[in-house]
Design a protein around this motif. Structure first.
Motif, short mmCIF file in Angstrom:
data_model
loop_
_atom_site.label_atom_id
_atom_site.label_comp_id
_atom_site.label_asym_id
_atom_site.label_seq_id
_atom_site.Cartn_x
_atom_site.Cartn_y
_atom_site.Cartn_z
N PHE A 130 -34.46 43.11 -52.60
CA PHE A 130 -34.88 42.25 -53.71
C PHE A 130 -34.10 40.93 -53.69
CE2 PHE A 130 -35.18 40.80 -58.16
CZ PHE A 130 -36.56 40.67 -58.20
N GLY A 131 -32.83 41.02 -53.29
CA GLY A 131 -32.03 39.79 -53.17
C GLY A 131 -32.68 38.83 -52.18
N GLN A 132 -33.14 39.38 -51.05
CA GLN A 132 -33.82 38.53 -50.05
C GLN A 132 -35.04 37.89 -50.70
OE1 GLN A 132 -32.85 38.11 -46.98
NE2 GLN A 132 -31.68 39.90 -46.29
N ARG A 133 -35.74 38.70 -51.48
CA ARG A 133 -36.97 38.19 -52.08
C ARG A 133 -36.68 37.07 -53.08
NH1 ARG A 133 -40.89 40.93 -56.07
NH2 ARG A 133 -42.17 39.07 -56.27
N VAL A 134 -35.62 37.26 -53.84
CA VAL A 134 -35.29 36.25 -54.85
C VAL A 134 -34.94 34.92 -54.17
CG1 VAL A 134 -33.63 35.62 -56.64
CG2 VAL A 134 -34.59 37.90 -56.59
N VAL A 135 -34.20 35.00 -53.09
CA VAL A 135 -33.86 33.77 -52.37
C VAL A 135 -35.15 33.13 -51.82
CG1 VAL A 135 -32.61 32.79 -50.40
CG2 VAL A 135 -31.51 34.50 -51.85
N GLY A 136 -36.05 33.98 -51.35
CA GLY A 136 -37.35 33.47 -50.88
C GLY A 136 -38.11 32.76 -51.99
N MET A 137 -38.03 33.34 -53.21
CA MET A 137 -38.71 32.71 -54.36
C MET A 137 -38.16 31.31 -54.59
SD MET A 137 -38.69 35.56 -57.34
CE MET A 137 -38.96 37.28 -56.93
N LEU A 138 -36.84 31.18 -54.50
CA LEU A 138 -36.21 29.88 -54.73
C LEU A 138 -36.71 28.85 -53.72
CD1 LEU A 138 -34.06 28.50 -56.52
CD2 LEU A 138 -32.36 29.17 -54.80
N ASN A 139 -36.76 29.27 -52.46
CA ASN A 139 -37.25 28.35 -51.42
C ASN A 139 -38.72 28.01 -51.63
OD1 ASN A 139 -34.92 27.96 -49.93
ND2 ASN A 139 -35.16 29.90 -48.84
N ASP A 140 -39.54 29.02 -51.91
CA ASP A 140 -40.97 28.75 -52.05
C ASP A 140 -41.26 27.91 -53.30
OD1 ASP A 140 -41.58 29.96 -49.71
OD2 ASP A 140 -42.24 31.85 -50.57
N ALA A 141 -40.53 28.21 -54.39
CA ALA A 141 -40.72 27.40 -55.60
C ALA A 141 -40.34 25.95 -55.32
CB ALA A 141 -39.89 27.96 -56.74
N SER A 142 -39.30 25.75 -54.53
CA SER A 142 -38.89 24.38 -54.17
C SER A 142 -40.01 23.69 -53.41
CB SER A 142 -37.63 24.41 -53.31
OG SER A 142 -36.62 25.14 -53.97
N LEU A 143 -40.64 24.43 -52.51
CA LEU A 143 -41.71 23.82 -51.72
C LEU A 143 -42.92 23.44 -52.57
CD1 LEU A 143 -41.49 26.05 -48.52
CD2 LEU A 143 -40.87 23.63 -48.72
N THR A 144 -43.15 24.16 -53.68
CA THR A 144 -44.28 23.77 -54.53
C THR A 144 -44.09 22.34 -55.03
OG1 THR A 144 -43.39 24.67 -56.60
CG2 THR A 144 -44.79 26.14 -55.30
N PHE A 145 -42.85 21.99 -55.39
CA PHE A 145 -42.59 20.63 -55.86
C PHE A 145 -42.76 19.61 -54.73
CE2 PHE A 145 -40.67 22.92 -59.31
CZ PHE A 145 -40.93 22.10 -60.40
N MET A 146 -42.29 19.98 -53.56
CA MET A 146 -42.40 19.05 -52.42
C MET A 146 -43.87 18.86 -52.03
SD MET A 146 -39.37 17.96 -51.56
CE MET A 146 -39.23 17.76 -53.33
N LEU A 147 -44.66 19.92 -52.13
CA LEU A 147 -46.09 19.78 -51.79
C LEU A 147 -46.81 18.97 -52.86
CD1 LEU A 147 -46.82 23.34 -50.36
CD2 LEU A 147 -46.64 21.20 -49.09
N SER A 148 -46.41 19.14 -54.11
CA SER A 148 -46.99 18.34 -55.18
C SER A 148 -46.72 16.85 -54.93
CB SER A 148 -46.41 18.77 -56.53
OG SER A 148 -46.84 17.91 -57.56
N ILE A 149 -45.46 16.54 -54.61
CA ILE A 149 -45.10 15.14 -54.29
C ILE A 149 -45.87 14.67 -53.06
CG2 ILE A 149 -43.24 13.73 -53.33
CD1 ILE A 149 -42.25 14.04 -55.94
N GLY A 150 -45.98 15.55 -52.07
CA GLY A 150 -46.68 15.18 -50.83
C GLY A 150 -48.13 14.86 -51.09
N HIS A 151 -48.72 15.57 -52.06
CA HIS A 151 -50.11 15.30 -52.42
C HIS A 151 -50.23 13.98 -53.18
CE1 HIS A 151 -54.22 16.13 -53.68
NE2 HIS A 151 -53.86 15.77 -54.90
N ARG A 152 -49.40 13.85 -54.22
CA ARG A 152 -49.51 12.66 -55.08
C ARG A 152 -49.25 11.37 -54.32
NH1 ARG A 152 -46.48 12.98 -60.76
NH2 ARG A 152 -47.65 11.05 -61.11
#
Ligand SMILES: C[S@@+](CC[C@H](N)C(=O)[O-])C[C@H]1O[C@@H](n2cnc3c(N)ncnc32)[C@H](O)[C@@H]1O
Length: 372
Positions: free
Chosen positions: A28-50
């Motif tokens: 679960f610890g691995q998964r939580v760290v994965g969540m942090l990375n993927d959530a970060s990418l959502t912001f970067m993809l949003s910026i990349g789109h805009r």
């Protein structure tokens, strides 16, 4: 700024407790760290789109240096380079250290660019950035109740129109309208149709252009959305359509319409019962109500395998439920579910309801409803 992230996923101090599963803890610890990375990418993809960066990389269609990508997008190189750092380490963009060049693989561009519409997921990431802006208000609601009204959501109608252009407008001709036998033919002959909760009204404008003998009206309670829609309809030279500011809970039309559409517009209502009753009254006796709304069960345990359930409950907490509760509404929530939808439709007088799903659309049900 730095954040507290464990250096290793070593057993925690609880690991000696009876029944504490160390392997589960680590996984679960691995998964939580994965969540942090993927959530970060959502912001970067949003910026990349805009900013158009993702589109610029697709246009370049070759490994390019940071300044070339920045030039193509017309942006500041330093920001572009940092953004690329996130996307390279997030395995979205490929990097060649020898040439210091970056490329967006065609298979990734096919999910992340405007050219990929209706599969452009980068546009959808903008919702996450929008929610971030109202977190303080939602936090306050957790403590004090109430909700966050529509007006607080900056860019909502712009982002929503982009999203529903992909899910609804792009699917209207080939999938949505053909769900109902004879609907296209009736629209071709000429009928009266209304879209309740139309937002910027792109679906209705598409139909108005395709079916010039029919008359279309769109209702929404957002001044901003209705103003935009009327301007856009005029710009397109559409004379068989108009948009009006109207509260869906107070429809006073009687037997006026052959068809009522509601695209993604029931579950976030302040008073969805009143809306459905008003739609029923507004329809001619043999009229049709075609509603697109979120596909889910009303029972949490049945949504466990839903491919985007966490996203749906998040949207609900951060938007759909709270905009209703902001006006002491019933706060149905995004996952109000098919069971409750069928019950409410029946209570509103729709005795013949058929539920359709579309293969490419994992998010929505399409309710084809008639009074008799
Ligand atoms: C999720 S958006 C969908 C918009 C549009 N149908 C689309 O698919 O892009 C829901 C829409 O319902 C509108 N709405 C919510 N409550 C309403 C009410 N009581 N009366 C009229 N419109 C309402 C919102 O302003 C918003 O445009």
């Amino acid at each position: 700024m730095s954040a507290s992230i464990p250096a290793t996923l070593a057993p925690s101090e609880n690991s000696e407790e009876a029944g504490f599963d160390a392997a589960r803890h680590e996984a679960f610890g691995q998964r939580v760290v994965g969540m942090l990375n993927d959530a970060s990418l959502t912001f970067m993809l949003s910026i990349g789109h805009r900013t158009g960066l993702l589109d610029a990389m697709r246009r370049l269609d070759r490994p390019a240096a940071t300044h070339e990508i920045a030039d193509e997008a017309g942006l500041e190189e330093r920001y572009v380079r940092e953004w690329l750092g996130a996307l390279v380490t997030g395995r979205v963009v490929e990097y060649c250290p020898e040439t210091r060049t970056y490329s967006l693989p065609a298979e990734h561009a096919a999910w992340l660019t405007r050219a990929a519409t209706p599969n452009n997921m980068a546009g959808v990431m903008q919702f996450m950035a929008m929610f971030g802006k109202i977190e303080d208000h939602v936090h306050d609601c957790f403590q004090n109740g109430g909700g966050v009204p529509y007006e607080r959501f900056e860019r909502f109608h712009e982002i929503m129109a982009e999203e529903s252009f992909q899910t609804v407008v792009a699917a209207l001709d080939d999938y949505v309208l053909p769900l109902v036998d004879g609907l296209v033919e009736s629209l071709e002959r000429g009928i009266d149709a209304v879209d309740v909760g139309c937002g910027r009204g792109l679906a209705l404008m598409h139909m108005a252009g395709r079916f010039p003998k029919s008359n279309f009206v769109g209702y929404d309670f957002s001044n901003e959305a209705i103003e935009w829609a009327n301007d856009e309809a005029a710009r397109r030279g559409l004379s068989n359509i108009r948009f009006e500011v109207r509260d869906a809970a107070k429809l006073d039309d009687q037997g006026r319409f052959d068809v009522v559409f509601a695209f993604d517009a029931i579950h976030d209502q302040i008073d969805p019962h009143a809306m459905l009753a008003g739609i029923s009254r507004a329809l001619k006796n043999d009229g049709l109500f075609l509603a697109q709304d979120i596909r889910s069960s009303s029972h949490l345990e049945k949504n466990l395998e839903h491919p985007v359930a966490p996203f749906l409950y998040t949207i609900s907490t951060m938007h759909c439920m709270t905009v209703s509760l902001a006006h002491a509404g019933c706060g149905l929530g995004t996952c109000w579910g098919e069971e409750l939808a069928l019950k409410m439709l029946k209570e509103a007088g729709f005795h013949d309801v058929v539920v359709h799903t579309l293969e490419h659309d994992i998010m929505n049900n399409y309710y084809v409803c008639r009074k008799q």
